[in-house]
Design a protein around this motif. Structure first.
Motif, PDB file in Angstrom:
ATOM      1  N   LYS A  15      -1.522 -71.082   5.966  1.00 14.36           N
ATOM      2  CA  LYS A  15      -2.275 -71.546   4.798  1.00 14.36           C
ATOM      3  C   LYS A  15      -3.479 -70.658   4.491  1.00 14.36           C
ATOM      4  O   LYS A  15      -3.740 -70.342   3.338  1.00 14.36           O
ATOM      5  CB  LYS A  15      -2.748 -72.988   5.007  1.00 14.36           C
ATOM      6  N   SER A  16      -4.214 -70.271   5.514  1.00 17.96           N
ATOM      7  CA  SER A  16      -5.446 -69.527   5.268  1.00 17.96           C
ATOM      8  C   SER A  16      -5.215 -68.052   4.954  1.00 17.96           C
ATOM      9  O   SER A  16      -6.059 -67.416   4.329  1.00 17.96           O
ATOM     10  CB  SER A  16      -6.403 -69.676   6.456  1.00 17.96           C
ATOM     11  N   ALA A  17      -4.082 -67.479   5.345  1.00 23.09           N
ATOM     12  CA  ALA A  17      -3.806 -66.060   5.079  1.00 23.09           C
ATOM     13  C   ALA A  17      -2.969 -65.849   3.822  1.00 23.09           C
ATOM     14  O   ALA A  17      -2.779 -64.712   3.387  1.00 23.09           O
ATOM     15  CB  ALA A  17      -3.095 -65.432   6.275  1.00 23.09           C
ATOM     16  N   ASN A  18      -2.497 -66.920   3.219  1.00 22.71           N
ATOM     17  CA  ASN A  18      -1.590 -66.821   2.083  1.00 22.71           C
ATOM     18  C   ASN A  18      -2.318 -66.437   0.795  1.00 22.71           C
ATOM     19  O   ASN A  18      -3.309 -67.058   0.428  1.00 22.71           O
ATOM     20  CB  ASN A  18      -0.866 -68.158   1.889  1.00 22.71           C
ATOM     21  N   THR A  19      -1.809 -65.395   0.121  1.00 22.01           N
ATOM     22  CA  THR A  19      -2.294 -65.039  -1.211  1.00 22.01           C
ATOM     23  C   THR A  19      -1.181 -65.228  -2.243  1.00 22.01           C
ATOM     24  O   THR A  19      -1.434 -65.174  -3.430  1.00 22.01           O
ATOM     25  CB  THR A  19      -2.767 -63.567  -1.281  1.00 22.01           C
ATOM     26  N   GLY A  20       0.049 -65.398  -1.757  1.00 20.25           N
ATOM     27  CA  GLY A  20       1.183 -65.553  -2.652  1.00 20.25           C
ATOM     28  C   GLY A  20       1.769 -64.234  -3.123  1.00 20.25           C
ATOM     29  O   GLY A  20       2.644 -64.206  -3.976  1.00 20.25           O
ATOM     30  N   LYS A  21       1.284 -63.137  -2.581  1.00 21.17           N
ATOM     31  CA  LYS A  21       1.759 -61.815  -3.000  1.00 21.17           C
ATOM     32  C   LYS A  21       2.470 -61.122  -1.844  1.00 21.17           C
ATOM     33  O   LYS A  21       2.297 -61.480  -0.682  1.00 21.17           O
ATOM     34  CB  LYS A  21       0.585 -60.962  -3.462  1.00 21.17           C
ATOM     35  N   VAL A  22       3.245 -60.099  -2.178  1.00 25.82           N
ATOM     36  CA  VAL A  22       3.941 -59.312  -1.168  1.00 25.82           C
ATOM     37  C   VAL A  22       2.910 -58.679  -0.247  1.00 25.82           C
ATOM     38  O   VAL A  22       1.869 -58.205  -0.693  1.00 25.82           O
ATOM     39  CB  VAL A  22       4.802 -58.218  -1.833  1.00 25.82           C
ATOM     40  N   GLY A  23       3.188 -58.689   1.056  1.00 26.86           N
ATOM     41  CA  GLY A  23       2.295 -58.063   2.004  1.00 26.86           C
ATOM     42  C   GLY A  23       1.332 -59.018   2.678  1.00 26.86           C
ATOM     43  O   GLY A  23       0.388 -58.596   3.334  1.00 26.86           O
ATOM     44  N   ASP A  24       1.541 -60.329   2.517  1.00 27.77           N
ATOM     45  CA  ASP A  24       0.671 -61.313   3.164  1.00 27.77           C
ATOM     46  C   ASP A  24       0.755 -61.231   4.681  1.00 27.77           C
ATOM     47  O   ASP A  24      -0.186 -61.586   5.365  1.00 27.77           O
ATOM     48  CB  ASP A  24       1.023 -62.737   2.718  1.00 27.77           C
ATOM     49  N   GLY A  25       1.865 -60.770   5.221  1.00 25.66           N
ATOM     50  CA  GLY A  25       1.967 -60.554   6.654  1.00 25.66           C
ATOM     51  C   GLY A  25       3.029 -61.383   7.333  1.00 25.66           C
ATOM     52  O   GLY A  25       3.853 -62.027   6.689  1.00 25.66           O
ATOM     53  N   LYS A  26       2.979 -61.371   8.652  1.00 23.66           N
ATOM     54  CA  LYS A  26       3.956 -62.089   9.468  1.00 23.66           C
ATOM     55  C   LYS A  26       3.245 -62.677  10.673  1.00 23.66           C
ATOM     56  O   LYS A  26       2.181 -62.224  11.084  1.00 23.66           O
ATOM     57  CB  LYS A  26       5.033 -61.139   9.964  1.00 23.66           C
ATOM     58  N   ILE A  27       3.889 -63.686  11.269  1.00 26.85           N
ATOM     59  CA  ILE A  27       3.390 -64.295  12.501  1.00 26.85           C
ATOM     60  C   ILE A  27       4.502 -64.197  13.536  1.00 26.85           C
ATOM     61  O   ILE A  27       5.640 -64.577  13.269  1.00 26.85           O
ATOM     62  CB  ILE A  27       2.999 -65.763  12.291  1.00 26.85           C
ATOM     63  N   PHE A  28       4.162 -63.688  14.715  1.00 31.86           N
ATOM     64  CA  PHE A  28       5.109 -63.584  15.811  1.00 31.86           C
ATOM     65  C   PHE A  28       4.655 -64.495  16.941  1.00 31.86           C
ATOM     66  O   PHE A  28       3.479 -64.523  17.283  1.00 31.86           O
ATOM     67  CB  PHE A  28       5.180 -62.138  16.321  1.00 31.86           C
ATOM     68  N   VAL A  29       5.599 -65.225  17.527  1.00 24.83           N
ATOM     69  CA  VAL A  29       5.281 -66.128  18.635  1.00 24.83           C
ATOM     70  C   VAL A  29       6.099 -65.710  19.846  1.00 24.83           C
ATOM     71  O   VAL A  29       7.318 -65.589  19.766  1.00 24.83           O
ATOM     72  CB  VAL A  29       5.604 -67.595  18.266  1.00 24.83           C
ATOM     73  N   THR A  30       5.417 -65.486  20.965  1.00 26.73           N
ATOM     74  CA  THR A  30       6.107 -65.130  22.206  1.00 26.73           C
ATOM     75  C   THR A  30       5.630 -66.048  23.322  1.00 26.73           C
ATOM     76  O   THR A  30       4.520 -66.577  23.279  1.00 26.73           O
ATOM     77  CB  THR A  30       5.831 -63.662  22.600  1.00 26.73           C
ATOM     78  N   GLY A  31       6.477 -66.198  24.306  1.00 26.90           N
ATOM     79  CA  GLY A  31       6.118 -67.014  25.461  1.00 26.90           C
ATOM     80  C   GLY A  31       5.086 -66.305  26.321  1.00 26.90           C
ATOM     81  O   GLY A  31       5.091 -65.091  26.452  1.00 26.90           O
ATOM     82  N   LEU A  32       4.207 -67.095  26.909  1.00 23.76           N
ATOM     83  CA  LEU A  32       3.148 -66.553  27.750  1.00 23.76           C
ATOM     84  C   LEU A  32       3.318 -67.152  29.132  1.00 23.76           C
ATOM     85  O   LEU A  32       3.190 -68.353  29.322  1.00 23.76           O
ATOM     86  CB  LEU A  32       1.792 -66.941  27.147  1.00 23.76           C
TER      87      LEU A  32
END
Length: 112
Positions: free
Chosen positions: A79-96
């Motif tokens: 929600k906080s990183a969203n601009t609605g445009k291409v290039g907003d990014g990605k989130i990766f989740v890995t086990g720790l």
């Protein structure tokens, strides 16, 4: 535990940091990175010469969280990183597997 790595636009860093602080995330690591995805870079004009910028500046945020907080952290970053445009990014989740606080020797979620 999970390690959440989010690649976002640099100007959204303060918004994401504040939002994560509000939900109780106590620490994060921030790194300036460069990359490209579907944006494929862009062209810029510098002193009359046009050149292609293949890798765009981004910010990588890494946060170690308990499994119970994972969904809330993902939703908050999205929600906080969203601009609605291409290039907003990605989130990766890995086990720790484990975390150790060097100063005290605490391990696991207590070290986070």
């Amino acid at each position: 535990m999970k390690l959440v790595a989010a690649i976002i636009k640099p100007f959204k860093l303060d918004d994401v940091r504040e939002a994560l602080s509000e939900i109780g995330v106590q620490g994060m690591t921030v790194t300036e990175v460069k990359g490209f995805g579907r944006q494929k870079g862009h062209t810029e004009l510098y002193r009359g010469a046009e050149y292609v910028v293949d890798f765009l500046p981004k910010v990588k945020i890494e946060v170690a969280v308990d499994d119970g907080m994972l969904e809330q952290v993902l939703e908050t970053i999205t929600k906080s990183a969203n601009t609605g445009k291409v290039g907003d990014g990605k989130i990766f989740v890995t086990g720790l597997e484990d975390v150790v606080r060097i100063r005290t020797g605490e391990t696991g979620i207590d070290a986070v």
